[in-house]
Scaffold this motif. Structure first.
Motif, short mmCIF file in Angstrom:
data_model
loop_
_atom_site.label_atom_id
_atom_site.label_comp_id
_atom_site.label_asym_id
_atom_site.label_seq_id
_atom_site.Cartn_x
_atom_site.Cartn_y
_atom_site.Cartn_z
N SER A 89 -13.98 -21.46 69.70
CA SER A 89 -13.97 -20.37 70.68
C SER A 89 -12.67 -20.32 71.49
O SER A 89 -12.45 -19.38 72.23
N GLY A 90 -11.79 -21.36 71.33
CA GLY A 90 -10.51 -21.35 72.02
C GLY A 90 -10.69 -21.55 73.51
O GLY A 90 -11.80 -21.70 73.98
N PRO A 91 -9.60 -21.57 74.30
CA PRO A 91 -8.21 -21.33 73.88
C PRO A 91 -7.55 -22.54 73.22
O PRO A 91 -6.42 -22.43 72.78
N ASP A 92 -8.29 -23.68 73.14
CA ASP A 92 -7.70 -24.86 72.49
C ASP A 92 -8.51 -25.21 71.26
O ASP A 92 -9.70 -24.92 71.19
N ILE A 93 -7.86 -25.86 70.30
CA ILE A 93 -8.62 -26.53 69.25
C ILE A 93 -8.23 -28.01 69.30
O ILE A 93 -7.11 -28.34 69.71
N SER A 94 -9.15 -28.87 68.90
CA SER A 94 -8.89 -30.29 68.98
C SER A 94 -8.64 -30.88 67.59
O SER A 94 -9.48 -30.74 66.70
N LEU A 95 -7.49 -31.54 67.45
CA LEU A 95 -7.16 -32.18 66.16
C LEU A 95 -8.21 -33.20 65.76
O LEU A 95 -8.37 -33.48 64.57
N SER A 239 0.12 -29.31 64.31
CA SER A 239 0.45 -30.57 64.99
C SER A 239 0.08 -30.44 66.45
O SER A 239 0.06 -29.32 67.00
N GLU A 240 -0.15 -31.60 67.07
CA GLU A 240 -0.49 -31.60 68.50
C GLU A 240 0.59 -30.86 69.30
O GLU A 240 1.78 -31.06 69.06
N GLY A 241 0.15 -30.02 70.21
CA GLY A 241 1.08 -29.30 71.08
C GLY A 241 1.45 -27.92 70.56
O GLY A 241 2.03 -27.11 71.30
N LYS A 259 -4.68 -29.31 70.63
CA LYS A 259 -4.74 -30.50 71.49
C LYS A 259 -5.04 -31.73 70.63
O LYS A 259 -5.42 -31.60 69.46
N ALA A 260 -4.93 -32.90 71.23
CA ALA A 260 -5.14 -34.16 70.47
C ALA A 260 -6.56 -34.23 69.93
O ALA A 260 -7.48 -33.68 70.48
#
Ligand code: 0L1
Ligand code: MG
Length: 260
Positions: A89-95, A239-241, A259-260
């Protein structure tokens, strides 16, 4: 291949997915695995996920671009399934949810009525479509180094892992889907771009192909499913970031941060 072996291979790939670890490809031990066997392994995985209470969001087409088909030495696309726990759902996804994820920009279709092949055409798909929307698919092969043969990737549910949907929806007659341009940027730099025609000539043709492929199994496309048609851009390793931004002509943009 017997049912026990099919079941064993399904569990092997499911375990790799659930534990986010890359594993040797199954054709190392089963070099004679056919495309038919591979879809049976995929069906095992789908069946297990449904038993776990997950819901199918919709099917997806993969290997729809000339570039990917050439790379794999095949003439036909493949399909797999997106489940509700893959929708980001965002705004981040986690690696941490993935092994070695890549992102690609796609057009998704939502049908207003069921479509049953064989013999379905792109024109029939367009008239049955309620709306289209933009999507970023996150593919994540369970295999070491993202390396596989065609049966391997079919068995692995066509690398299905994640998807971020955009919020703009349009009727297909409001757009020229084959000419629709997309750019895919990371950290503000365009890394790839393309047009809808990269997807087997027209994204609606991809949906028609899918309906005709599913018909061989006695299956149909259902109204309300969200169907991923295939990458307009190539797939970019995340990649992270990374801040990933996709801009779609007439369909707005999608952005997420890794994100990590
Ligand atoms: O969605 C796709 O086109 C992926 C299909 C599988 C091939 C890959 O993982 O690159
Ligand atoms: Mg895809």
């Amino acid at each position: 291949m017997d049912r026990d072996e099919i079941r064993k291979l399904g569990l092997y790939l499911l375990d790799a997915q659930e534990n986010r670890r890359e594993v040797p490809k199954i054709t190392n031990d089963y070099p004679d695995l056919t495309v038919g066997d591979a879809y049976e392994v995929q069906e095992q995985i789908v069946h297990r996920k449904l038993e776990q209470g997950l819901r199918i969001v919709g099917p997806k087409m993969g290997l729809t671009s000339q570039a990917k088909m050439k790379q794999m030495g095949v003439n036909d696309p493949i399909y797999g399934y997106i489940f509700d726990n893959m929708v980001e759902s965002g705004p981040d996804i986690s690696l941490s949810r993935y092994i070695h994820p890549k992102v690609e920009a796609e057009i998704a279709f939502v049908l207003g009525e069921d479509i049953q092949g064989p013999g379905i055409t792109a024109a029939q798909v367009l008239s049955a479509t309620r709306y289209v929307l933009p999507a970023l698919e996150i593919i994540d092969s369970r295999y070491e180094n993202f390396q596989f043969t065609l049966p391997d990737v079919i068995a692995d549910n066509a690398s299905s892992s994640g998807v971020v949907f955009g919020s703009v929806i349009k009727r297909p007659d409001e757009l020229e889907l084959d000419l629709l341009g997309v750019t895919l940027s990371i950290n503000g730099v365009i890394k790839d771009l393309g047009a809808g025609a990269a997807v087997v000539g027209h994204p609606a043709a991809s949906v028609a192909m899918l309906a005709n492929m599913l018909a061989r199994k006695g299956l149909k496309l259902r109204a309300g499913e969200v169907i991923l048609t295939g990458g307009i851009t190539g797939a970019l390793l995340l990649s992270e970031g990374d801040v990933v931004t996709a801009r779609f002509d007439g369909l707005g943009s999608i952005e997420f941060t890794v994100k990590a």
